[in-house]
Design a protein around this motif. Sequence first.
Motif, PDB file in Angstrom:
ATOM      1  N   SER A  40       0.803  -1.224   0.000  1.00 43.10           N
ATOM      2  CA  SER A  40       0.000   0.000   0.000  1.00 43.10           C
ATOM      3  C   SER A  40       0.835   1.273   0.000  1.00 43.10           C
ATOM      4  CB  SER A  40      -0.898   0.049   1.242  1.00 43.10           C
ATOM      5  OG  SER A  40      -1.964  -0.824   1.108  1.00 43.10           O
ATOM      6  N   ASP A  41       0.186   2.332  -0.430  1.00 42.55           N
ATOM      7  CA  ASP A  41       0.727   3.682  -0.308  1.00 42.55           C
ATOM      8  C   ASP A  41       0.392   4.150   1.102  1.00 42.55           C
ATOM      9  OD1 ASP A  41       1.099   6.463  -0.286  1.00 42.55           O
ATOM     10  OD2 ASP A  41       0.524   6.658  -2.387  1.00 42.55           O
ATOM     11  N   ILE A  42       1.404   4.452   1.895  1.00 44.64           N
ATOM     12  CA  ILE A  42       1.160   4.851   3.284  1.00 44.64           C
ATOM     13  C   ILE A  42       1.196   6.373   3.480  1.00 44.64           C
ATOM     14  CG2 ILE A  42       1.964   2.654   4.192  1.00 44.64           C
ATOM     15  CD1 ILE A  42       4.564   4.111   5.059  1.00 44.64           C
ATOM     16  N   SER A  43       1.136   7.117   2.394  1.00 49.03           N
ATOM     17  CA  SER A  43       1.205   8.580   2.463  1.00 49.03           C
ATOM     18  C   SER A  43       0.069   9.198   3.256  1.00 49.03           C
ATOM     19  CB  SER A  43       1.179   9.182   1.055  1.00 49.03           C
ATOM     20  OG  SER A  43       2.215   8.679   0.271  1.00 49.03           O
ATOM     21  N   ASN A  44      -1.120   8.616   3.173  1.00 50.47           N
ATOM     22  CA  ASN A  44      -2.308   9.275   3.723  1.00 50.47           C
ATOM     23  C   ASN A  44      -2.898   8.632   4.973  1.00 50.47           C
ATOM     24  OD1 ASN A  44      -2.381  11.291   1.687  1.00 50.47           O
ATOM     25  ND2 ASN A  44      -3.107   9.723   0.280  1.00 50.47           N
ATOM     26  N   ILE A  45      -2.193   7.710   5.612  1.00 50.45           N
ATOM     27  CA  ILE A  45      -2.765   7.090   6.814  1.00 50.45           C
ATOM     28  C   ILE A  45      -2.548   7.934   8.066  1.00 50.45           C
ATOM     29  CG2 ILE A  45      -2.473   4.781   5.870  1.00 50.45           C
ATOM     30  CD1 ILE A  45      -0.312   4.410   8.089  1.00 50.45           C
ATOM     31  N   TRP A  46      -1.694   8.929   7.984  1.00 51.75           N
ATOM     32  CA  TRP A  46      -1.322   9.742   9.143  1.00 51.75           C
ATOM     33  C   TRP A  46      -2.382  10.786   9.441  1.00 51.75           C
ATOM     34  CZ3 TRP A  46       2.621   7.106  10.917  1.00 51.75           C
ATOM     35  CH2 TRP A  46       3.387   6.390   9.996  1.00 51.75           C
ATOM     36  N   PRO A  47      -2.637  11.067  10.722  1.00 50.00           N
ATOM     37  CA  PRO A  47      -3.613  12.118  11.049  1.00 50.00           C
ATOM     38  C   PRO A  47      -3.083  13.475  10.588  1.00 50.00           C
ATOM     39  CG  PRO A  47      -2.513  11.363  13.046  1.00 50.00           C
ATOM     40  CD  PRO A  47      -2.047  10.476  11.919  1.00 50.00           C
ATOM     41  N   SER A  48      -3.993  14.398  10.298  1.00 47.83           N
ATOM     42  CA  SER A  48      -3.552  15.726   9.853  1.00 47.83           C
ATOM     43  C   SER A  48      -2.798  16.458  10.959  1.00 47.83           C
ATOM     44  CB  SER A  48      -4.740  16.555   9.374  1.00 47.83           C
ATOM     45  OG  SER A  48      -5.703  16.651  10.401  1.00 47.83           O
TER      46      SER A  48
END
Length: 107
Positions: A40-48
């Motif tokens: 997976s692309d893990i770029s967007n799993i982090w909270p803002s």
Amino acid sequence: NCSQMFYGCSKITAIPSTLTIPNSVTNCSYMFRNCSSLTSDISNIWPSAWNYTGTINISYMFNSCSKVVGTVPADKLWNSGKNFSSSKCFYNCTSLTNYDEIPAGWK
């Protein structure tokens, strides 16, 4: 606490695009460690933005997930001003776009 949630689940290949880490989580250590098939692309799993003001533990979170891709967002992690326990979080995650920019202690 998401610690060890998917640890060693070698058959997991993807993280759903709708999965994000809640901003109140304080421990994601070992969450995906040794998920060797994870691509997976893990770029967007982090909270803002992390809500927690103490130390957030993400040590070994993606350790030995050599197939994960994407760009790790420095502004949400090591440049966020938050305190992290991040030892070997991205160890052997050499397929990440910005792997060379990740601080040494994080990989």
